[in-house]
Design a protein around this motif. Sequence first.
Motif, PDB file in Angstrom:
ATOM      1  N   THR A 227      11.124   3.865  29.322  1.00  0.00           N
ATOM      2  CA  THR A 227      10.175   4.695  30.069  1.00  0.00           C
ATOM      3  C   THR A 227       9.501   5.672  29.121  1.00  0.00           C
ATOM      4  OG1 THR A 227      11.520   4.593  32.073  1.00  0.00           O
ATOM      5  CG2 THR A 227       9.967   6.413  31.922  1.00  0.00           C
ATOM      6  N   ALA A 228       8.222   5.942  29.355  1.00  0.00           N
ATOM      7  CA  ALA A 228       7.507   6.956  28.587  1.00  0.00           C
ATOM      8  C   ALA A 228       6.316   7.456  29.387  1.00  0.00           C
ATOM      9  CB  ALA A 228       7.047   6.414  27.242  1.00  0.00           C
ATOM     10  N   LYS A 229       5.874   8.649  29.036  1.00  0.00           N
ATOM     11  CA  LYS A 229       4.666   9.236  29.618  1.00  0.00           C
ATOM     12  C   LYS A 229       3.552   9.132  28.593  1.00  0.00           C
ATOM     13  CE  LYS A 229       7.006  12.620  32.526  1.00  0.00           C
ATOM     14  NZ  LYS A 229       6.420  12.329  33.820  1.00  0.00           N
ATOM     15  N   LEU A 230       2.323   8.921  29.067  1.00  0.00           N
ATOM     16  CA  LEU A 230       1.185   8.890  28.159  1.00  0.00           C
ATOM     17  C   LEU A 230       0.759  10.305  27.801  1.00  0.00           C
ATOM     18  CD1 LEU A 230      -1.144   6.056  29.496  1.00  0.00           C
ATOM     19  CD2 LEU A 230       0.691   5.947  27.821  1.00  0.00           C
TER      20      LEU A 230
ATOM     21  N   THR B 146       3.060   7.753  33.832  1.00  0.00           N
ATOM     22  CA  THR B 146       4.362   7.243  33.403  1.00  0.00           C
ATOM     23  C   THR B 146       4.412   5.727  33.541  1.00  0.00           C
ATOM     24  OG1 THR B 146       5.386   9.289  34.170  1.00  0.00           O
ATOM     25  CG2 THR B 146       6.852   7.429  33.779  1.00  0.00           C
ATOM     26  N   PHE B 147       5.013   5.067  32.557  1.00  0.00           N
ATOM     27  CA  PHE B 147       5.257   3.625  32.587  1.00  0.00           C
ATOM     28  C   PHE B 147       6.740   3.393  32.368  1.00  0.00           C
ATOM     29  CE2 PHE B 147       0.784   3.679  31.729  1.00  0.00           C
ATOM     30  CZ  PHE B 147       0.280   2.481  32.204  1.00  0.00           C
ATOM     31  N   SER B 148       7.342   2.501  33.179  1.00  0.00           N
ATOM     32  CA  SER B 148       8.750   2.120  33.036  1.00  0.00           C
ATOM     33  C   SER B 148       8.856   0.604  33.084  1.00  0.00           C
ATOM     34  CB  SER B 148       9.593   2.706  34.168  1.00  0.00           C
ATOM     35  OG  SER B 148       9.579   4.103  34.113  1.00  0.00           O
ATOM     36  N   PHE B 149       9.718   0.052  32.206  1.00  0.00           N
ATOM     37  CA  PHE B 149       9.863  -1.397  32.104  1.00  0.00           C
ATOM     38  C   PHE B 149      11.322  -1.816  32.164  1.00  0.00           C
ATOM     39  CE2 PHE B 149       6.135  -0.116  29.737  1.00  0.00           C
ATOM     40  CZ  PHE B 149       5.161  -0.950  30.252  1.00  0.00           C
TER      41      PHE B 149
ATOM     42  N   PRO C 126      -4.891  -4.263  23.860  1.00  0.00           N
ATOM     43  CA  PRO C 126      -3.988  -3.806  22.801  1.00  0.00           C
ATOM     44  C   PRO C 126      -3.422  -2.424  23.127  1.00  0.00           C
ATOM     45  CG  PRO C 126      -6.167  -4.353  21.919  1.00  0.00           C
ATOM     46  CD  PRO C 126      -6.250  -4.448  23.394  1.00  0.00           C
ATOM     47  N   PRO C 127      -2.338  -2.044  22.489  1.00  0.00           N
ATOM     48  CA  PRO C 127      -1.710  -0.747  22.768  1.00  0.00           C
ATOM     49  C   PRO C 127      -2.504   0.416  22.162  1.00  0.00           C
ATOM     50  CG  PRO C 127      -0.412  -1.972  21.163  1.00  0.00           C
ATOM     51  CD  PRO C 127      -1.531  -2.863  21.588  1.00  0.00           C
ATOM     52  N   PHE C 128      -3.539   0.870  22.880  1.00  0.00           N
ATOM     53  CA  PHE C 128      -4.468   1.880  22.383  1.00  0.00           C
ATOM     54  C   PHE C 128      -4.075   3.310  22.740  1.00  0.00           C
ATOM     55  CE2 PHE C 128      -5.878   0.272  26.432  1.00  0.00           C
ATOM     56  CZ  PHE C 128      -6.150   1.425  27.169  1.00  0.00           C
ATOM     57  N   GLU C 129      -3.188   3.497  23.709  1.00  0.00           N
ATOM     58  CA  GLU C 129      -2.787   4.832  24.157  1.00  0.00           C
ATOM     59  C   GLU C 129      -1.570   5.325  23.380  1.00  0.00           C
ATOM     60  OE1 GLU C 129      -4.044   6.819  26.552  1.00  0.00           O
ATOM     61  OE2 GLU C 129      -4.892   5.586  28.147  1.00  0.00           O
ATOM     62  N   LYS C 130      -1.493   6.633  23.167  1.00  0.00           N
ATOM     63  CA  LYS C 130      -0.307   7.246  22.567  1.00  0.00           C
ATOM     64  C   LYS C 130       0.586   7.764  23.685  1.00  0.00           C
ATOM     65  CE  LYS C 130      -2.660   8.991  18.476  1.00  0.00           C
ATOM     66  NZ  LYS C 130      -3.029  10.202  17.737  1.00  0.00           N
ATOM     67  N   VAL C 131       1.906   7.677  23.487  1.00  0.00           N
ATOM     68  CA  VAL C 131       2.803   8.270  24.470  1.00  0.00           C
ATOM     69  C   VAL C 131       3.008   9.743  24.128  1.00  0.00           C
ATOM     70  CG1 VAL C 131       3.963   6.082  24.927  1.00  0.00           C
ATOM     71  CG2 VAL C 131       4.985   7.693  23.328  1.00  0.00           C
ATOM     72  N   LYS C 132       3.354  10.500  25.140  1.00  0.00           N
ATOM     73  CA  LYS C 132       3.590  11.933  24.979  1.00  0.00           C
ATOM     74  C   LYS C 132       4.796  12.151  24.059  1.00  0.00           C
ATOM     75  CE  LYS C 132       4.331  16.034  27.805  1.00  0.00           C
ATOM     76  NZ  LYS C 132       4.473  16.521  29.187  1.00  0.00           N
ATOM     77  N   ALA C 133       4.685  13.094  23.160  1.00  0.00           N
ATOM     78  CA  ALA C 133       5.752  13.387  22.209  1.00  0.00           C
ATOM     79  C   ALA C 133       7.071  13.615  22.943  1.00  0.00           C
ATOM     80  CB  ALA C 133       5.401  14.618  21.374  1.00  0.00           C
ATOM     81  N   GLY C 134       8.120  12.991  22.433  1.00  0.00           N
ATOM     82  CA  GLY C 134       9.453  13.160  23.003  1.00  0.00           C
ATOM     83  C   GLY C 134       9.772  12.247  24.172  1.00  0.00           C
ATOM     84  N   THR C 135       8.802  11.428  24.626  1.00  0.00           N
ATOM     85  CA  THR C 135       9.075  10.562  25.779  1.00  0.00           C
ATOM     86  C   THR C 135       9.161   9.092  25.409  1.00  0.00           C
ATOM     87  OG1 THR C 135       6.776  10.117  26.435  1.00  0.00           O
ATOM     88  CG2 THR C 135       7.781  12.161  27.243  1.00  0.00           C
TER      89      THR C 135
END
Length: 181
Positions: A44-47, A56-59, A157-166
């Motif tokens: 899981t991570a937040k953008l 938020t995305f969770s897999f 493609p994976p163009f977004e960065k996730v929020k630091a620490g997530t």
Amino acid sequence: MKRRTKIAAVAAALLITLAAGGAATADTDWSGKGPREAAALTGTAKLYRPAGDDITFSFDAHLAAKDNKDPEAATGTFRFSHYKDGKGGYAVAKVDCLVTGGKVAVVTGIVTETDVDGFRNKRVGVSVHDLGRHDRLGYSWMTRGQDSELPPCQSAPPFEKVKAGTGDFDVLPWLLEYPTE
């Protein structure tokens, strides 16, 4: 002297573990009990959004060892949500394809639960680049209309960065077996 004794004890324990079959190989999981999955995407991570959006995305997507040559036999779910100032929505998709290569994964699924009409019963795709704490992510609906049909295992493609620490996505690389000549 104490340091050498500790190193020798750790080395001996490692050798005993390896001899007992507790180590994983490309063909077994870490428990040593059977074949490892062919591929997986979990976490899981937040953008990152400087405006304060909560995205938020969770897999929990898996391709069983027995299905190694059929990425469309993947199982599991993934969830995504986007909220800001109390408005937004979410969706849950049933995985219908998973392909990984190194630390990059592409997963697609049919949305089975949502409060956003545009996603209901549609195939959506997400890509992930597992970079430790600096993971990246992409999604199919950013680059295409929701009315056109998305093929399995396709995304941006994976163009977004996730929020630091997530960033805690974990990609298990697909190990395709090729016949030897």
